[in-house]
Design a protein around this motif. Structure first.
Motif, mmCIF file in Angstrom:
data_model
loop_
_atom_site.group_PDB
_atom_site.id
_atom_site.type_symbol
_atom_site.label_atom_id
_atom_site.label_comp_id
_atom_site.label_asym_id
_atom_site.label_seq_id
_atom_site.Cartn_x
_atom_site.Cartn_y
_atom_site.Cartn_z
ATOM 1 N N LEU A 71 0.781 -1.232 -0.073
ATOM 2 C CA LEU A 71 -0.061 0.038 -0.051
ATOM 3 C C LEU A 71 0.820 1.084 0.028
ATOM 4 C CD1 LEU A 71 -2.725 -0.824 2.355
ATOM 5 C CD2 LEU A 71 -3.092 -0.671 0.049
ATOM 6 N N ALA A 72 1.800 1.327 0.767
ATOM 7 C CA ALA A 72 2.765 2.427 1.193
ATOM 8 C C ALA A 72 3.318 2.711 -0.506
ATOM 9 C CB ALA A 72 3.778 2.196 1.926
ATOM 10 N N ILE A 73 4.173 1.717 -1.157
ATOM 11 C CA ILE A 73 4.427 1.671 -2.426
ATOM 12 C C ILE A 73 3.569 2.283 -3.413
ATOM 13 C CG2 ILE A 73 5.836 0.692 -4.296
ATOM 14 C CD1 ILE A 73 7.186 -1.058 -1.812
ATOM 15 N N LEU A 74 2.518 1.634 -3.515
ATOM 16 C CA LEU A 74 1.467 1.864 -4.386
ATOM 17 C C LEU A 74 0.812 3.492 -4.222
ATOM 18 C CD1 LEU A 74 -0.645 1.019 -6.528
ATOM 19 C CD2 LEU A 74 -2.319 0.972 -4.788
ATOM 20 N N ILE A 75 1.005 3.918 -3.025
ATOM 21 C CA ILE A 75 0.342 5.468 -2.691
ATOM 22 C C ILE A 75 1.819 6.406 -3.237
ATOM 23 C CG2 ILE A 75 -0.105 6.902 -1.133
ATOM 24 C CD1 ILE A 75 -1.882 4.640 0.243
ATOM 25 N N SER A 76 2.815 5.731 -2.791
ATOM 26 C CA SER A 76 3.912 6.870 -2.973
ATOM 27 C C SER A 76 4.165 7.050 -4.494
ATOM 28 C CB SER A 76 5.197 6.092 -2.492
ATOM 29 O OG SER A 76 5.195 6.106 -1.022
ATOM 30 N N GLY A 77 3.984 5.749 -5.265
ATOM 31 C CA GLY A 77 4.096 6.037 -6.873
ATOM 32 C C GLY A 77 3.088 6.674 -7.345
ATOM 33 N N HIS A 78 1.955 6.626 -6.784
ATOM 34 C CA HIS A 78 0.867 7.603 -7.563
ATOM 35 C C HIS A 78 1.093 9.065 -6.981
ATOM 36 C CE1 HIS A 78 -1.023 3.831 -8.526
ATOM 37 N NE2 HIS A 78 -2.163 4.573 -9.223
ATOM 38 N N ILE A 79 1.865 9.328 -6.060
ATOM 39 C CA ILE A 79 1.884 10.647 -5.809
ATOM 40 C C ILE A 79 3.253 11.127 -6.454
ATOM 41 C CG2 ILE A 79 2.880 12.344 -3.859
ATOM 42 C CD1 ILE A 79 1.227 10.698 -1.776
ATOM 43 N N MET A 80 4.228 10.243 -6.428
ATOM 44 C CA MET A 80 5.497 10.781 -7.192
ATOM 45 C C MET A 80 5.531 10.828 -8.722
ATOM 46 S SD MET A 80 8.347 8.438 -5.055
ATOM 47 C CE MET A 80 9.338 8.645 -6.412
ATOM 48 N N ALA A 81 4.522 9.885 -9.400
ATOM 49 C CA ALA A 81 4.601 10.122 -10.965
ATOM 50 C C ALA A 81 4.230 11.146 -11.583
ATOM 51 C CB ALA A 81 3.565 8.796 -11.193
ATOM 52 N N PRO A 82 3.389 11.987 -11.025
ATOM 53 C CA PRO A 82 3.217 13.365 -11.730
ATOM 54 C C PRO A 82 4.049 14.400 -11.321
ATOM 55 C CG PRO A 82 1.078 12.590 -10.742
ATOM 56 C CD PRO A 82 2.237 11.564 -10.272
ATOM 57 N N ALA A 83 4.757 14.292 -10.452
ATOM 58 C CA ALA A 83 5.843 15.211 -10.099
ATOM 59 C C ALA A 83 6.962 14.885 -10.576
ATOM 60 C CB ALA A 83 6.311 15.212 -8.418
ATOM 61 N N ILE A 84 7.330 13.639 -10.940
ATOM 62 C CA ILE A 84 8.650 13.251 -11.760
ATOM 63 C C ILE A 84 8.464 13.370 -13.361
ATOM 64 C CG2 ILE A 84 9.702 11.241 -12.567
ATOM 65 C CD1 ILE A 84 9.290 9.989 -9.973
ATOM 66 N N ILE A 85 7.149 13.475 -13.761
ATOM 67 C CA ILE A 85 6.990 13.619 -15.024
ATOM 68 C C ILE A 85 6.964 15.058 -15.180
ATOM 69 C CG2 ILE A 85 4.845 13.613 -16.917
ATOM 70 C CD1 ILE A 85 4.121 10.920 -15.607
ATOM 71 N N ALA A 86 6.327 15.850 -14.472
ATOM 72 C CA ALA A 86 6.543 17.401 -14.667
ATOM 73 C C ALA A 86 7.912 17.928 -14.699
ATOM 74 C CB ALA A 86 5.792 18.002 -13.527
ATOM 75 N N VAL A 87 8.528 17.517 -13.661
ATOM 76 C CA VAL A 87 10.201 17.861 -13.491
ATOM 77 C C VAL A 87 10.780 17.325 -14.735
ATOM 78 C CG1 VAL A 87 12.279 17.779 -12.255
ATOM 79 C CG2 VAL A 87 9.883 18.250 -11.233
ATOM 80 N N ALA A 88 10.841 16.082 -15.250
ATOM 81 C CA ALA A 88 11.415 15.408 -16.338
ATOM 82 C C ALA A 88 11.183 15.987 -17.618
ATOM 83 C CB ALA A 88 11.487 14.046 -16.228
ATOM 84 N N SER A 89 9.817 16.484 -17.950
ATOM 85 C CA SER A 89 9.259 16.709 -19.166
ATOM 86 C C SER A 89 9.965 18.401 -19.322
ATOM 87 C CB SER A 89 7.789 16.772 -19.490
ATOM 88 O OG SER A 89 7.214 17.630 -18.313
ATOM 89 N N ARG A 90 10.060 19.209 -18.352
ATOM 90 C CA ARG A 90 10.513 20.466 -18.530
ATOM 91 C C ARG A 90 12.038 20.585 -18.342
ATOM 92 N NH1 ARG A 90 5.682 20.507 -16.128
ATOM 93 N NH2 ARG A 90 4.138 21.887 -17.090
ATOM 94 N N GLU A 91 12.607 19.478 -18.340
ATOM 95 C CA GLU A 91 14.024 19.474 -18.201
ATOM 96 C C GLU A 91 14.681 20.572 -17.165
ATOM 97 O OE1 GLU A 91 16.122 19.659 -22.170
ATOM 98 O OE2 GLU A 91 14.659 18.051 -22.716
ATOM 99 N N MET A 92 13.898 20.714 -15.943
ATOM 100 C CA MET A 92 14.337 21.533 -14.948
ATOM 101 C C MET A 92 15.524 21.315 -14.287
ATOM 102 S SD MET A 92 10.390 22.060 -13.657
ATOM 103 C CE MET A 92 10.500 23.411 -12.464
ATOM 104 N N LEU A 93 15.941 19.932 -14.263
ATOM 105 C CA LEU A 93 17.045 19.388 -13.332
ATOM 106 C C LEU A 93 17.747 18.401 -14.330
ATOM 107 C CD1 LEU A 93 15.599 18.291 -10.254
ATOM 108 C CD2 LEU A 93 16.797 20.190 -10.393
#
Length: 142
Positions: A71-93
């Motif tokens: 459960l913790a991994i499932l919830i963490s992944g659903h929280i992290m996925a949009p943040a990672i996609i947003a940061v990676a797609s804009r090449e901010m880092l």
């Protein structure tokens, strides 16, 4: 169960049993005894108390196993996925920065959600009467 020396009416006035599975799960997720909501559920990070000091519920019967981690991994992944996609797609880092951020978020979120997830699993096992728990008294339906 009541404490020795107290009748059931006196014990019932000291704490209120949950009225629904949602309330029991909410209590467990907040590190409170799912039965009375008064005492803490965990003695250490993931080690539940053997018996609630308020309502005397035995918590050694639970069998949460690996489900809280899933459960913790499932919830963490659903929280992290949009943040990672947003940061990676804009090449901010740079790539190394994105890796450090991702690993840090994964560890932090998973560790933060593990105890509440285990509390919810234990509370639902209690509510549904699984693994030796007695079914708690249900409220009267009107």
């Amino acid at each position: 169960m009541t404490q020795p020396g107290l009748d059931s009416a006196a014990a019932a006035t000291r704490w209120r049993a949950p009225q629904a599975a949602k309330e029991a799960a909410w209590r467990g997720g907040r590190n409170r005894c799912p039965r009375c909501g008064e005492a803490v559920l965990f003695a250490r990070y993931l080690k539940p108390v053997a018996r609630c000091p308020q309502c005397q519920q035995d918590w050694t019967l639970h069998q949460a196993d690996d489900f809280p981690a899933y459960l913790a991994i499932l919830i963490s992944g659903h929280i992290m996925a949009p943040a990672i996609i947003a940061v990676a797609s804009r090449e901010m880092l740079p790539l190394w920065g994105l890796m450090v951020l991702t690993i840090g978020m994964a560890l932090g979120l998973t560790l933060a959600l593990l105890q509440p997830a285990k509390g919810v699993v234990i509370a639902l096992q209690f509510w549904w009467g699984l693994h030796g728990f007695e079914h708690p008294a249900r409220p009267e339906m009107p």
